[in-house]
Design an enzyme around this catalytic site. Sequence first.
Site, PDB file in Angstrom:
ATOM      1  N   SER A 190       0.619  -1.516   0.104  1.00  0.00           N
ATOM      2  CA  SER A 190       0.233  -0.183  -0.472  1.00  0.00           C
ATOM      3  C   SER A 190       0.781   1.291   0.168  1.00  0.00           C
ATOM      4  O   SER A 190       1.762   1.457   1.044  1.00  0.00           O
ATOM      5  CB  SER A 190      -1.198   0.101   1.129  1.00  0.00           C
ATOM      6  OG  SER A 190      -0.812   1.234   2.349  1.00  0.00           O
ATOM      7  N   LYS A 191       0.284   2.252  -1.403  1.00  0.00           N
ATOM      8  CA  LYS A 191       1.350   3.642  -1.122  1.00  0.00           C
ATOM      9  C   LYS A 191       0.771   4.096  -0.084  1.00  0.00           C
ATOM     10  O   LYS A 191       2.225   5.128   0.388  1.00  0.00           O
ATOM     11  CB  LYS A 191       0.089   4.492  -2.245  1.00  0.00           C
ATOM     12  CG  LYS A 191       0.422   3.998  -3.381  1.00  0.00           C
ATOM     13  CD  LYS A 191       0.341   5.165  -4.387  1.00  0.00           C
ATOM     14  CE  LYS A 191       0.322   4.332  -5.820  1.00  0.00           C
ATOM     15  NZ  LYS A 191      -0.112   5.456  -7.006  1.00  0.00           N
ATOM     16  N   ARG A 192      -0.074   4.101   1.242  1.00  0.00           N
ATOM     17  CA  ARG A 192       0.325   5.032   2.140  1.00  0.00           C
ATOM     18  C   ARG A 192       1.146   4.491   3.252  1.00  0.00           C
ATOM     19  O   ARG A 192       1.610   5.079   4.548  1.00  0.00           O
ATOM     20  CB  ARG A 192      -1.704   4.360   2.705  1.00  0.00           C
ATOM     21  CG  ARG A 192      -2.003   6.469   2.483  1.00  0.00           C
ATOM     22  CD  ARG A 192      -3.180   6.372   3.059  1.00  0.00           C
ATOM     23  NE  ARG A 192      -3.768   5.263   2.486  1.00  0.00           N
ATOM     24  CZ  ARG A 192      -4.912   4.272   3.803  1.00  0.00           C
ATOM     25  NH1 ARG A 192      -4.359   4.597   5.008  1.00  0.00           N
ATOM     26  NH2 ARG A 192      -5.156   3.316   3.389  1.00  0.00           N
ATOM     27  N   LYS A 193       0.491   2.966   3.332  1.00  0.00           N
ATOM     28  CA  LYS A 193       0.844   2.411   4.922  1.00  0.00           C
ATOM     29  C   LYS A 193       3.021   1.920   4.651  1.00  0.00           C
ATOM     30  O   LYS A 193       3.296   1.651   5.356  1.00  0.00           O
ATOM     31  CB  LYS A 193       0.433   1.337   5.049  1.00  0.00           C
ATOM     32  CG  LYS A 193      -1.245   1.526   5.267  1.00  0.00           C
ATOM     33  CD  LYS A 193      -1.819   0.320   5.966  1.00  0.00           C
ATOM     34  CE  LYS A 193      -3.304  -0.154   5.504  1.00  0.00           C
ATOM     35  NZ  LYS A 193      -3.548  -1.425   5.517  1.00  0.00           N
TER      36      LYS A 193
END
Length: 558
Positions: free
Chosen positions: A295-298
């Site tokens: 995930s790009k975010r996590k």
Amino acid sequence: MVGNDEIAELLLPETKLTPEELESRYPERSLPEGAYVTRFAPSPTGFLHTGSLFTAFLAHRLAKQSGGVFFLRIEDTDTKRTIAGSAEELIEQLARFGIIADEGFLPEGEKGDYGPYRQSERGEIYKVFVKKLLKEGKAYPDFCTAEDLARIRAVQEASKVIPGYWGPYARDRKLTNEERKVRILRGDPWVIRFRSEGNHDRKVRFHDEIRGDLDIAENDIDVVILKSDGLPTYHFAHVVDDHLMRTNLVSRGEEWIPSTPVHLELFRALGWERPRYAHLPVIMKLDHGNKRKLSKRKDPEAAVSYFLKEGYPPESLLVYLMSIANSNFEEWTEKEGSFDYRLFPFSLGKMSLDGALFDLDKLTFFSRELLARWRGKDMLPPLLSWAKENDHALARRVEKDPSYMEKILDIEKDRPNPRKDYAKWSDVAPATSFFYRDLFEPLEDKGFPYDPKYELTFVSSWLEECAGEMLYGVDEAAWWAGVKELASRRGFATRNKDYKERPGDYVGSLVDAAELLRLAITGAKRSPNLHEVISILGEEETKRRLLHEVRRSEESAQ
Ligand code: GLU
């Protein structure tokens, strides 16, 4: 009667080029049998994702392996999402991985006969084919406003049917050309939609080079092909481009499988041969026992920049990615004694299907193996360029005396089973700092971690003897023989067997003697080969360290 041609002219009056002219402007490529024409077609919407590197790398490999062409196309028709400068950043990052396209959008500008390679500059080309479809009645203008579309959706939700602009819900496909003409002339805003002939209760079959034959519900949505800003959607743009750029293998992420029926329908409607498809598995991560997409975010490792910042050599990441791509690659590296993925016959048929799992430990393993094969002189330039960006103190040390660092990096390298100290450039500073006088932490700061069975006075006298009598500037065997002799004089057993049998007769074993020496010189119980360490430190510094320990341990013993 208003005909389709008239509607097409009213909608796209400026479009004068013909499909035939474009076909001859972009002729078939003459390539050897079996050569793949592949592409990497990123949307410039942000950083280079690890999954995108995987896709680009494999597309590049497939073209190189088959004597084909790999090109890079920028898919920037979604202007709202485009981030200025990100296309350039992306290709620069790819270039650091040695992924340089044969044609297309390159660091030094565009190259190739099939351009422009930026979709936003190909507006006129797409319109030629939109016009063709309009004339053939395979596309039509849709005048729906956002409110109209919301209303259609609400009706679909209420009646629990599949959402989307399809069949009976495709409001404007039913307009007559007379009605269309009135609206166009009146200036109503429009988009162009493809008139789908599909039926979602039927399946379309296509062959995927990785997954074999796939049967997927047909498309029945009248997708937008030309938006109100005059640019096409991805669906349409890439079909036109892959045809005109003569791509014969579309390799892309598996998230595109569900839309492939739309693409196949577009190829058919345009009368073009469809390319081959290979939908690559998405890179997954094990998170508390569950597999999920990176995930790009996590996940910091979702961005390629993370690896570059940590100092993994790009080559290591590629070796690792190849091992996720083909599980037989690792076996191949062992058999061939090589990590050169360029020589490995990568095969789409051998790709795993259940999502590639990203494993940092495995990357570390490959990277250590790879760096173990590099000599110091090859490590210095990439180390320095990494350090200049990420660790200025290290950069200064390297620049001040490159050959000193080179020697350190070469410790225990020249042997069949070389040391594997480094997986990434950021491992170098912590592993080598003890070689530098100003970074060396004397043991008193660590509370003299000598084996407590030795009194500090004993330690100090042993070290003093070593400082004075150890041999310098001789080969390892001679040096070691000297240490043994000193140890034996000091009461250490020089044979382990003797010590085991009669521990009471000795002050300790040779291992103990060497550990005391190693601790005083390197500050740690474990270090690379002590003889090599001493040779690099030199006689003066080694003595200085030993005598410092002698003094400090004496002082502390009082
Ligand atoms: N622009 C698309 C993306 O970034 C490319 C998909 C393709 O390779 O066709 O996902």
